[in-house]
Design a protein around this motif. Structure first.
Motif: not given
Length: 159
Positions: A27-42
């Motif tokens: 829908d035209g939004f983006w973001r950046e995140l660290s590897d650690l944050q990505h693992r926490d989300e998973l």
């Protein structure tokens, strides 16, 4: 955006050198995140809020992460929004042109080297990367000499 059937598609780009991710939402939004944050989300430890996403604006202003002035090669990252259809170019002071990756309407470029200036060219604009050893950490040279103070650029500047 946690699995609802009306949730926009999310594509991801992992930048392994700097352990960073970019995500583009359909829908035209983006973001950046660290590897650690990505693992926490998973792992379900963190669920991103809508305010973590940025609406694409089309502004060509690059952003940067990583790097160190330790005298040894480190990872560097430059990224930003893609205002048009042509990927930007990144050229380092030593002539190296690291690859630029595009994800949706954002782009990223990472490389490993000693600190050095460079240039980003995007949609007819040019941005200088002041990635260089600060003068106070450099050994004396004939132009700076001991005790002399030089001017080091701060942040991005257009040329």
């Amino acid at each position: 955006m946690t699995g609802a059937s009306d949730a926009p598609d999310i594509t991801m780009l992992r930048l392994p050198g700097v352990d960073w991710w970019l995500q583009w939402r359909g829908d035209g939004f983006w973001r950046e995140l660290s590897d650690l944050q990505h693992r926490d989300e998973l792992n379900g430890v963190h669920t991103p809020d809508d305010d973590e996403w940025v609406r694409w604006s089309g502004l060509p202003q690059p952003q940067a992460r990583g790097g160190a002035w330790s005298g040894t090669p480190t990872w560097w990252l430059v990224y930003g929004e893609l205002p048009g259809s042509v990927a930007p170019t990144v050229e380092l002071a030593d002539g190296t042109r690291p690859p630029v990756l595009v994800l949706g309407r954002v782009w990223a470029c990472e490389w490993r080297t000693h600190a050095q200036p460079g240039t980003v060219r995007v949609e007819g604009e040019q941005f200088e990367l002041p990635f260089a050893e600060p003068f106070y950490r450099r050994p004396p040279s004939p132009t700076t000499g001991p005790g002399r103070q030089g001017q080091e650029p701060h942040g991005w500047f257009r040329t």
